[in-house]
Design a protein around this motif. Sequence first.
Motif, mmCIF file in Angstrom:
data_model
loop_
_atom_site.group_PDB
_atom_site.id
_atom_site.type_symbol
_atom_site.label_atom_id
_atom_site.label_comp_id
_atom_site.label_asym_id
_atom_site.label_seq_id
_atom_site.Cartn_x
_atom_site.Cartn_y
_atom_site.Cartn_z
ATOM 1 N N ASP A 136 -23.735 7.807 -15.855
ATOM 2 C CA ASP A 136 -22.936 6.580 -15.787
ATOM 3 C C ASP A 136 -21.740 6.833 -14.860
ATOM 4 N N VAL A 137 -21.446 5.877 -13.977
ATOM 5 C CA VAL A 137 -20.371 6.069 -12.992
ATOM 6 C C VAL A 137 -19.452 4.851 -12.969
ATOM 7 N N PHE A 138 -18.166 5.082 -12.805
ATOM 8 C CA PHE A 138 -17.186 4.012 -12.596
ATOM 9 C C PHE A 138 -16.621 4.228 -11.191
ATOM 10 N N ASN A 139 -16.719 3.240 -10.315
ATOM 11 C CA ASN A 139 -16.303 3.451 -8.929
ATOM 12 C C ASN A 139 -15.506 2.279 -8.349
ATOM 13 N N PRO A 140 -14.286 2.037 -8.907
ATOM 14 C CA PRO A 140 -13.453 0.995 -8.289
ATOM 15 C C PRO A 140 -12.891 1.511 -6.963
ATOM 16 N N ALA A 141 -12.900 0.651 -5.933
ATOM 17 C CA ALA A 141 -12.449 1.100 -4.608
ATOM 18 C C ALA A 141 -10.928 1.078 -4.468
ATOM 19 N N PHE A 142 -10.252 0.348 -5.361
ATOM 20 C CA PHE A 142 -8.796 0.193 -5.255
ATOM 21 C C PHE A 142 -8.157 0.293 -6.632
ATOM 22 N N ASP A 143 -6.852 0.562 -6.648
ATOM 23 C CA ASP A 143 -6.087 0.435 -7.882
ATOM 24 C C ASP A 143 -4.770 -0.255 -7.549
ATOM 25 N N VAL A 144 -4.007 -0.572 -8.581
ATOM 26 C CA VAL A 144 -2.764 -1.328 -8.365
ATOM 27 C C VAL A 144 -1.576 -0.477 -8.806
ATOM 28 N N THR A 145 -0.633 -0.304 -7.914
ATOM 29 C CA THR A 145 0.607 0.411 -8.234
ATOM 30 C C THR A 145 1.672 -0.615 -8.622
ATOM 31 N N PRO A 146 2.247 -0.483 -9.830
ATOM 32 C CA PRO A 146 3.283 -1.440 -10.234
ATOM 33 C C PRO A 146 4.510 -1.337 -9.324
ATOM 34 N N ALA A 147 5.124 -2.483 -9.084
ATOM 35 C CA ALA A 147 6.282 -2.541 -8.182
ATOM 36 C C ALA A 147 7.381 -1.562 -8.597
ATOM 37 N N LYS A 148 7.498 -1.302 -9.910
ATOM 38 C CA LYS A 148 8.607 -0.454 -10.376
ATOM 39 C C LYS A 148 8.530 0.976 -9.835
ATOM 40 N N TYR A 149 7.348 1.392 -9.366
ATOM 41 C CA TYR A 149 7.217 2.744 -8.801
ATOM 42 C C TYR A 149 7.400 2.767 -7.281
ATOM 43 N N ILE A 150 7.656 1.602 -6.686
ATOM 44 C CA ILE A 150 7.729 1.531 -5.214
ATOM 45 C C ILE A 150 9.196 1.440 -4.775
ATOM 46 N N ALA A 151 9.627 2.450 -4.006
ATOM 47 C CA ALA A 151 11.038 2.485 -3.580
ATOM 48 C C ALA A 151 11.309 1.437 -2.510
ATOM 49 N N GLY A 152 10.291 1.118 -1.708
ATOM 50 C CA GLY A 152 10.484 0.117 -0.666
ATOM 51 C C GLY A 152 9.159 -0.270 -0.046
ATOM 52 N N ILE A 153 9.074 -1.522 0.416
ATOM 53 C CA ILE A 153 7.885 -1.956 1.168
ATOM 54 C C ILE A 153 8.322 -2.168 2.609
ATOM 55 N N ILE A 154 7.691 -1.412 3.497
ATOM 56 C CA ILE A 154 8.063 -1.445 4.913
ATOM 57 C C ILE A 154 7.215 -2.507 5.608
ATOM 58 N N THR A 155 7.847 -3.569 6.075
ATOM 59 C CA THR A 155 7.119 -4.633 6.775
ATOM 60 C C THR A 155 7.633 -4.717 8.208
ATOM 61 N N GLU A 156 6.997 -5.572 8.996
ATOM 62 C CA GLU A 156 7.449 -5.770 10.373
ATOM 63 C C GLU A 156 8.775 -6.522 10.423
ATOM 64 N N LEU A 157 9.178 -7.100 9.277
ATOM 65 C CA LEU A 157 10.422 -7.879 9.234
ATOM 66 C C LEU A 157 11.574 -7.089 8.628
ATOM 67 N N GLY A 158 11.279 -5.876 8.202
ATOM 68 C CA GLY A 158 12.311 -5.039 7.593
ATOM 69 C C GLY A 158 11.787 -4.417 6.307
ATOM 70 N N VAL A 159 12.653 -3.640 5.656
ATOM 71 C CA VAL A 159 12.240 -2.932 4.445
ATOM 72 C C VAL A 159 12.684 -3.736 3.218
ATOM 73 N N ILE A 160 11.747 -3.971 2.316
ATOM 74 C CA ILE A 160 12.054 -4.695 1.084
ATOM 75 C C ILE A 160 12.413 -3.657 0.020
ATOM 76 N N SER A 161 13.658 -3.617 -0.357
ATOM 77 C CA SER A 161 14.104 -2.632 -1.343
ATOM 78 C C SER A 161 15.414 -3.104 -1.970
ATOM 79 N N PRO A 162 15.523 -3.103 -3.292
ATOM 80 C CA PRO A 162 14.478 -2.811 -4.267
ATOM 81 C C PRO A 162 13.384 -3.876 -4.229
ATOM 82 N N VAL A 163 12.215 -3.481 -4.743
ATOM 83 C CA VAL A 163 11.062 -4.380 -4.671
ATOM 84 C C VAL A 163 11.123 -5.392 -5.819
#
Length: 359
Positions: A322-349
Motif C-alpha cells: 500500500d502506498v500514499f503518494n501526495p505530490a504536494f503538502d501545505v506549509t502553514p503561514a505561521k512558519y513562513i518568515a516572508g513571501i518573496i514576490t515580484e512586488l516585494g517581500v510580504i512579511s509578516p505573512v
Amino acid sequence: MSKPETIHWEGDANGTLFMIDQTLLPVEFREIDFSKGCVEKVWEAIHSLRVRGAPAIGIAAAYGVCIGIQPVLNEMDEDKFFAKLNEVIDYLAGSRPTAVNLFWALDRMRDVANSVKQLMDVTQTFHPMEVANRLLMEARAIHEEDREICRAIGRFGAELLPDGAGVLTHCNAGGLATADYGTALAAFFWAAEHGKKLHIYADETRPLLQGARLTAWELKEHGIPVTLICDNMAAQVMREGKIQAVVVGADRITANGDTANKIGTYSVACLAHLHNIPFYVAAPKSTFDLTLAAGEQIPIEQRSPLEVTHGFGKQTAPDGIDVFNPAFDVTPAKYIAGIITELGVISPVTEENIRKVLG
Ligand code: MRU
C-alpha cells in the motif's frame, strides 16, 4: 552546453512548440517538439512532468491552447471554432490540479478569446487566424512577463540572504520551472551575480528527485556551490549550523498565506522553525489564489504508487504494498518568515499584508 530554453515557440500561430524533456535530465538533454494540433501531447507533457514547476506549467498550457486550435484554423463556423477552443482549454485544465498558475494562464487565454469574439460579433466578421494570432500574442506575453517577474523576485530574494550563508532549498524552483531564472533559485542567481557568496544545500526531493536531477544540475551549470543531501538529512545539516535560511517555491498560496509546494516542504518548514532558521517562499503574484481562504482548501495531487515503488525503473518495495503518494503538502503561514514576490517581500505573512503587497 548552450543555455537551454525551458519552453519556446517557433513561427506564427501555425508554428511549433518546443520544451526540454525534464524527465530525462540531467543524463540526457532533449527537446520535445509538439506536432501541429497535438494538444494531447502537451497534456501528457504537463501530466508526466516533462514540463513542471508552477510558472512553467502555466506557460506550457498557454502555448498548448495555441497548439490545440491548430486543427480548426480554417474553420469558418464561429460557433464550432469557439466550441473547440473552450474544449481545448477545459482539457488542459485537467492535466494537473495543484499549481494555480495553470488555471491562471488558461483564464487569461479564455479572456482574450472572449474579448476578440465580442469585437468580432460587433463588426459581424470572423477570422479564425486573427483569434489564433491574438492567443499566440497572449501566450508569448505570459512567457515574457515571467522572465521579468523572476528577475524581480531574484533581486528581492537576494537581499534577504546574508553573505556567506548556507541556504537550503527543496524541489526545483529554478529556470526549468519558469520561463527562465526561477523563483527560489533566482535569489541565488541574483546574489551570485552581485558578488554574494552562498552555499546551497539541495534536498534530493523524493520521489521524483527534482532537487537532485534539476536543482543540482542548474546550480552546477551556473557555477554556484551546491551540496546535494537526501531529504532525511535536512535536520542534521541544520543542527550542524550549516543552514542560515531556507528558500523554496510555491504551487498555490491562499489568502492567509498558507503555501502548497512539493511534498516535503512542510517538514523542512517545521525543522527550520525548530532551529530558528528563517523559511522563505519565493513566488509570483500568479501563484496566489485569493479565492481560497486557507491551505486545507487547496487540491492536492495524488500520483501513481509506482513513483514510490518503482522509481526510475528499479523496484524498491514489495509487490502489492500500500502506498500514499501526495505530490504536494501545505506549509502553514505561521512558519513562513516572508513571501518573496515580484512586488516585494510580504512579511509578516498575514492576509492584510498579502493584499497590501499584491494590490
Ligand atoms: O511536481 P513539480 O515538479 O511540478 O513541483 C514543483 C514545485 O513544487 C516547485 O517548487 C513549484 O512549482 C515552484 S516552481 C517555481
